[in-house]
Scaffold this motif. Sequence first.
Motif, mmCIF file in Angstrom:
data_model
loop_
_atom_site.group_PDB
_atom_site.id
_atom_site.type_symbol
_atom_site.label_atom_id
_atom_site.label_comp_id
_atom_site.label_asym_id
_atom_site.label_seq_id
_atom_site.Cartn_x
_atom_site.Cartn_y
_atom_site.Cartn_z
ATOM 1 N N PRO A 88 0.841 -1.203 0.000
ATOM 2 C CA PRO A 88 0.000 0.000 0.000
ATOM 3 C C PRO A 88 0.877 1.255 0.000
ATOM 4 O O PRO A 88 1.862 1.334 0.723
ATOM 5 N N HIS A 89 0.498 2.236 -0.804
ATOM 6 C CA HIS A 89 1.293 3.452 -0.921
ATOM 7 C C HIS A 89 0.426 4.567 -1.487
ATOM 8 O O HIS A 89 -0.728 4.353 -1.864
ATOM 9 N N ILE A 90 0.998 5.767 -1.569
ATOM 10 C CA ILE A 90 0.333 6.895 -2.216
ATOM 11 C C ILE A 90 1.311 7.546 -3.183
ATOM 12 O O ILE A 90 2.507 7.231 -3.201
ATOM 13 N N HIS A 91 0.770 8.443 -4.008
ATOM 14 C CA HIS A 91 1.604 9.280 -4.871
ATOM 15 C C HIS A 91 1.311 10.743 -4.555
ATOM 16 O O HIS A 91 0.205 11.095 -4.130
ATOM 17 N N ASP A 107 -6.289 -0.397 -7.060
ATOM 18 C CA ASP A 107 -7.463 -0.074 -6.244
ATOM 19 C C ASP A 107 -7.066 0.059 -4.777
ATOM 20 O O ASP A 107 -5.888 -0.091 -4.418
ATOM 21 N N ASP A 108 -8.068 0.305 -3.957
ATOM 22 C CA ASP A 108 -7.905 0.356 -2.510
ATOM 23 C C ASP A 108 -7.254 -0.935 -2.018
ATOM 24 O O ASP A 108 -7.541 -2.018 -2.540
ATOM 25 N N PRO A 109 -6.379 -0.872 -1.030
ATOM 26 C CA PRO A 109 -5.689 -2.086 -0.559
ATOM 27 C C PRO A 109 -6.612 -3.219 -0.153
ATOM 28 O O PRO A 109 -6.237 -4.394 -0.233
ATOM 29 N N LYS A 110 -7.845 -2.911 0.276
ATOM 30 C CA LYS A 110 -8.766 -3.944 0.740
ATOM 31 C C LYS A 110 -9.750 -4.392 -0.346
ATOM 32 O O LYS A 110 -10.570 -5.280 -0.110
ATOM 33 N N ALA A 111 -9.667 -3.793 -1.530
ATOM 34 C CA ALA A 111 -10.624 -4.114 -2.594
ATOM 35 C C ALA A 111 -10.312 -5.470 -3.228
ATOM 36 O O ALA A 111 -9.154 -5.892 -3.298
ATOM 37 N N GLU A 112 -11.370 -6.157 -3.678
ATOM 38 C CA GLU A 112 -11.173 -7.399 -4.415
ATOM 39 C C GLU A 112 -10.503 -7.077 -5.750
ATOM 40 O O GLU A 112 -10.667 -6.000 -6.313
ATOM 41 N N PRO A 129 -4.505 6.113 -0.735
ATOM 42 C CA PRO A 129 -3.834 4.821 -0.553
ATOM 43 C C PRO A 129 -4.359 3.784 -1.550
ATOM 44 O O PRO A 129 -5.569 3.685 -1.778
ATOM 45 N N HIS A 130 -3.464 2.996 -2.120
ATOM 46 C CA HIS A 130 -3.847 1.985 -3.092
ATOM 47 C C HIS A 130 -2.720 0.978 -3.267
ATOM 48 O O HIS A 130 -1.604 1.180 -2.775
ATOM 49 N N ILE A 131 -3.021 -0.096 -3.977
ATOM 50 C CA ILE A 131 -1.995 -1.033 -4.412
ATOM 51 C C ILE A 131 -2.120 -1.202 -5.918
ATOM 52 O O ILE A 131 -3.176 -0.941 -6.503
ATOM 53 N N THR A 132 -1.042 -1.638 -6.542
ATOM 54 C CA THR A 132 -1.035 -1.963 -7.967
ATOM 55 C C THR A 132 -0.493 -3.373 -8.113
ATOM 56 O O THR A 132 0.527 -3.713 -7.500
#
Length: 282
Positions: A88-91, A107-112, A129-132
């Motif tokens: 998880p991170h931001i820009h 998407d959001d770190p907790k999203a499917e 916050p999101h992940i890729t």
Amino acid sequence: MKQILFLILITATMISCETTPTETTEAAQEPLASSTNKVVLYSEIEWSPLNPARGDQSPQAGTIWGDRNGKEATGFLVKFANGFSSPPHIHNVTYRGTVIKGLVHNDDPKAEKMWMPAGSFWTQPAGEPHITAANGTENIAYIEIDHGPYLVKPVDEAFDEGERPLNIDQSNIVWVNLSEKVKGPQVSYLWGKPEASEVYGMYLKLPPGFAGKLIHSGSTFHAVVIDGPIDYHLQGEEGTKTLNAGSYFSSAESSAHHLSGNRESATVIYVRTNGTVDVKTD
């Protein structure tokens, strides 16, 4: 009778003088290939770590225009390894993304997981916050920012500017005809306001076997091939350059870009510009 014939002759001459310059002016207004026209093949892109702090675990990035470490607007490609998933991170800045190859989730770190295939489009707001993640043998995306530098920061520095993320799967892209005059080319407007002469972004879809010119006005024109290949004809040079997916062409002023291909499927190009875009077939 002679007076009537004289009047007819004078009238015809006046009409001819009025219409001919108009036709000439219209022809002269169509731009030719500009000296600022530029082509960058995917094979020519130089790669470096997107986030050097992560070392070998970082995706690879290749800048195609601008400077993501500077303050200007920039477009660059990112390559993700199969199975990649970021922490998880931001820009610090908002970015837009287009999937070129493989499958990408953002998407959001907790999203499917929502695996977006090639041709999908997403936006990632600054501070969110999101992940890729990526899930394909070859995963490539085009990333674009309106200003830099492009930085990766921890989630404890998150902030909210009121902007929300957007994920559009390729199957949900809406296409409309570019022009009533030319059948075949289609567009999908993604962001910005074309009618206001502001910078905006869109997909341009050229039909199978297209041969013609992509004509644009304005001082900004960046085009990235999302689904290729298509041949680019450089004025003043012999032969053509084949633009595979991830290749790029641009101009810094109103210009014409000559393209042709013999594919059985359409070619999709992402365009960022601040002017009009027209297509003429040969």
